[in-house]
Design a protein around this motif. Structure first.
Motif, PDB file in Angstrom:
ATOM      1  N   THR A 139      58.561 -31.615  21.082  1.00 56.50           N
ATOM      2  CA  THR A 139      58.183 -30.283  21.534  1.00 56.50           C
ATOM      3  C   THR A 139      59.245 -29.867  22.532  1.00 56.50           C
ATOM      4  OG1 THR A 139      56.758 -31.267  23.216  1.00 56.50           O
ATOM      5  CG2 THR A 139      55.700 -30.540  21.186  1.00 56.50           C
ATOM      6  N   VAL A 140      60.152 -29.030  22.088  1.00 56.55           N
ATOM      7  CA  VAL A 140      61.238 -28.555  22.943  1.00 56.55           C
ATOM      8  C   VAL A 140      61.468 -27.083  22.659  1.00 56.55           C
ATOM      9  CG1 VAL A 140      62.383 -30.804  23.025  1.00 56.55           C
ATOM     10  CG2 VAL A 140      63.037 -29.145  21.277  1.00 56.55           C
ATOM     11  N   SER A 141      62.103 -26.446  23.594  1.00 57.99           N
ATOM     12  CA  SER A 141      62.489 -25.044  23.399  1.00 57.99           C
ATOM     13  C   SER A 141      63.976 -25.001  23.085  1.00 57.99           C
ATOM     14  CB  SER A 141      62.196 -24.248  24.665  1.00 57.99           C
ATOM     15  OG  SER A 141      62.788 -24.857  25.784  1.00 57.99           O
ATOM     16  N   GLY A 142      64.323 -24.317  22.012  1.00 55.80           N
ATOM     17  CA  GLY A 142      65.737 -24.158  21.702  1.00 55.80           C
ATOM     18  C   GLY A 142      66.414 -25.438  21.254  1.00 55.80           C
ATOM     19  N   LEU A 143      66.070 -25.911  20.076  1.00 51.83           N
ATOM     20  CA  LEU A 143      66.653 -27.159  19.573  1.00 51.83           C
ATOM     21  C   LEU A 143      68.099 -26.934  19.159  1.00 51.83           C
ATOM     22  CD1 LEU A 143      66.064 -30.139  18.645  1.00 51.83           C
ATOM     23  CD2 LEU A 143      65.671 -29.161  16.371  1.00 51.83           C
ATOM     24  N   ARG A 144      68.999 -27.747  19.704  1.00 49.25           N
ATOM     25  CA  ARG A 144      70.394 -27.691  19.273  1.00 49.25           C
ATOM     26  C   ARG A 144      70.731 -28.794  18.288  1.00 49.25           C
ATOM     27  NH1 ARG A 144      75.473 -27.295  22.783  1.00 49.25           N
ATOM     28  NH2 ARG A 144      76.306 -27.059  20.682  1.00 49.25           N
ATOM     29  N   GLY A 145      69.933 -29.844  18.302  1.00 49.33           N
ATOM     30  CA  GLY A 145      70.188 -30.941  17.363  1.00 49.33           C
ATOM     31  C   GLY A 145      69.218 -32.071  17.611  1.00 49.33           C
ATOM     32  N   LEU A 146      68.903 -32.814  16.571  1.00 52.37           N
ATOM     33  CA  LEU A 146      68.065 -34.017  16.690  1.00 52.37           C
ATOM     34  C   LEU A 146      68.883 -35.191  16.208  1.00 52.37           C
ATOM     35  CD1 LEU A 146      64.357 -34.565  16.019  1.00 52.37           C
ATOM     36  CD2 LEU A 146      66.004 -36.087  14.916  1.00 52.37           C
ATOM     37  N   PHE A 147      68.880 -36.259  16.976  1.00 52.20           N
ATOM     38  CA  PHE A 147      69.735 -37.408  16.694  1.00 52.20           C
ATOM     39  C   PHE A 147      68.900 -38.655  16.434  1.00 52.20           C
ATOM     40  CE2 PHE A 147      72.752 -34.608  18.368  1.00 52.20           C
ATOM     41  CZ  PHE A 147      72.388 -34.214  19.638  1.00 52.20           C
ATOM     42  N   TRP A 148      69.424 -39.507  15.563  1.00 48.65           N
ATOM     43  CA  TRP A 148      68.891 -40.850  15.393  1.00 48.65           C
ATOM     44  C   TRP A 148      69.988 -41.845  15.756  1.00 48.65           C
ATOM     45  CZ3 TRP A 148      64.007 -42.404  14.574  1.00 48.65           C
ATOM     46  CH2 TRP A 148      63.085 -41.482  14.061  1.00 48.65           C
ATOM     47  N   TYR A 149      69.579 -42.858  16.528  1.00 48.32           N
ATOM     48  CA  TYR A 149      70.473 -43.937  16.903  1.00 48.32           C
ATOM     49  C   TYR A 149      69.819 -45.259  16.529  1.00 48.32           C
ATOM     50  CZ  TYR A 149      73.061 -40.759  20.079  1.00 48.32           C
ATOM     51  OH  TYR A 149      73.810 -39.740  20.623  1.00 48.32           O
ATOM     52  N   ARG A 150      70.654 -46.251  16.302  1.00 50.96           N
ATOM     53  CA  ARG A 150      70.197 -47.626  16.118  1.00 50.96           C
ATOM     54  C   ARG A 150      70.661 -48.420  17.320  1.00 50.96           C
ATOM     55  NH1 ARG A 150      70.732 -52.051  11.534  1.00 50.96           N
ATOM     56  NH2 ARG A 150      70.942 -53.870  12.901  1.00 50.96           N
ATOM     57  N   GLN A 151      69.766 -49.252  17.891  1.00 45.37           N
ATOM     58  CA  GLN A 151      70.156 -50.071  19.029  1.00 45.37           C
ATOM     59  C   GLN A 151      69.763 -51.517  18.789  1.00 45.37           C
ATOM     60  OE1 GLN A 151      68.433 -49.099  22.907  1.00 45.37           O
ATOM     61  NE2 GLN A 151      70.197 -49.953  23.950  1.00 45.37           N
ATOM     62  N   ASP A 152      70.754 -52.394  18.814  1.00 42.66           N
ATOM     63  CA  ASP A 152      70.507 -53.831  18.723  1.00 42.66           C
ATOM     64  C   ASP A 152      70.268 -54.377  20.121  1.00 42.66           C
ATOM     65  OD1 ASP A 152      72.858 -53.587  16.193  1.00 42.66           O
ATOM     66  OD2 ASP A 152      70.832 -54.356  15.852  1.00 42.66           O
ATOM     67  N   PRO A 153      69.557 -55.494  20.239  1.00 43.74           N
ATOM     68  CA  PRO A 153      69.220 -56.037  21.565  1.00 43.74           C
ATOM     69  C   PRO A 153      70.456 -56.274  22.421  1.00 43.74           C
ATOM     70  CG  PRO A 153      67.932 -57.141  19.873  1.00 43.74           C
ATOM     71  CD  PRO A 153      68.909 -56.276  19.151  1.00 43.74           C
ATOM     72  N   GLY A 154      70.428 -55.776  23.641  1.00 46.38           N
ATOM     73  CA  GLY A 154      71.519 -56.001  24.582  1.00 46.38           C
ATOM     74  C   GLY A 154      72.773 -55.193  24.302  1.00 46.38           C
ATOM     75  N   LYS A 155      72.686 -54.197  23.413  1.00 44.07           N
ATOM     76  CA  LYS A 155      73.858 -53.393  23.071  1.00 44.07           C
ATOM     77  C   LYS A 155      73.574 -51.912  23.267  1.00 44.07           C
ATOM     78  CE  LYS A 155      75.849 -56.705  19.863  1.00 44.07           C
ATOM     79  NZ  LYS A 155      76.473 -56.913  18.534  1.00 44.07           N
ATOM     80  N   GLY A 156      74.635 -51.124  23.258  1.00 33.53           N
ATOM     81  CA  GLY A 156      74.464 -49.692  23.373  1.00 33.53           C
ATOM     82  C   GLY A 156      74.018 -49.077  22.059  1.00 33.53           C
TER      83      GLY A 156
END
Lengths: 112, 112
Positions: free
Chosen positions: A26-43
């Motif tokens: 629920t946001v106003s003015g969506l510029r983009g939606l992102f998906w990321y994958r994160q492994d343990p202990g990593k960015g």
């Protein structure tokens, strides 16, 4: 208030068992939606950006879709190496700065 | 290789000491960000900088300080005023042409 939620909190799948992760926003003015994958202990590792409702993107066994209120990350025939935490984030238009809001993530375990 | 580097990977400090986390990028991105990640919570923005010699507070800036003297570098100092500094710290960067952010590998700070 701008908000991003993800469900389930954790998901355990057998190898080859397809499923979907949910990201509601629920946001106003969506510029983009992102998906990321994160492994343990990593960015976080960037996967997809979706800009408007109806948009879909695919990468190997992953497919991301977007509606006006939520996004799904579909995982087809997952493998153990797909085990990770998947983060959803949205970028909203603000007056001085585009704010990025992250969800808490879904922890995916794929069992051989 | 283009990317974001953070150092050190692990950092241990005694309570009451200031500590500085390094973040360098060679992606030629104008914007850089610092986030904090705690278990079960989404990433929270500490500080961001959209241009050299300028930076803005994020949602949880208290007890932290930054500088942006070079485009490539955005160090974060965790001061003794930060009440709960033990966390995983992530640096990210982005450009005007892309809405997504790219992350470094993170620094895990433990304060005892």
């Amino acid at each position: 208030e701008d908000q991003v939620t993800q469900s389930p909190e954790a998901l355990r799948l057998q190898e080859g068992e397809s499923s979907s992760l949910n990201c509601s926003y629920t946001v106003s003015g969506l510029r983009g939606l992102f998906w990321y994958r994160q492994d343990p202990g990593k960015g976080p590792e960037f996967l997809f950006t979706l800009y408007s409702a109806g948009e879909e993107k695919e990468k190997e066994r992953l497919k991301a879709t977007l509606t006006k209120k939520e996004s799904f990350l579909h995982i087809t025939a997952p493998k153990p190496e797909d085990s990770a935490t998947y983060l959803c984030a949205v970028r909203t238009m603000k007056t001085s700065y585009d704010k990025v809001i992250f969800g808490p993530g879904t922890s995916l375990s794929v069992i051989p | 290789d283009g990317g974001i580097t953070q150092s050190p990977k692990y950092l241990f400090r005694k309570e009451g000491q200031n500590v500085t986390l390094s973040c360098e990028q060679n992606l030629n991105h104008d914007a850089m960000y610092w986030y904090r990640q705690d278990p079960g919570q989404g990433l929270r923005l500490i500080y961001y900088s959209q241009i050299v010699n300028d930076f803005q507070k994020g949602d949880i800036a208290e007890g932290y300080s930054v500088s942006r003297e070079k485009k490539e570098s955005f160090p974060l100092t965790v001061t003794s005023a930060q009440k709960n500094p033990t966390a995983f710290y992530l640096c990210a960067s982005g450009s005007e042409l892309e809405v997504e952010q790219y992350f470094g590998p993170g620094t895990r700070l433990t304060v005892t």
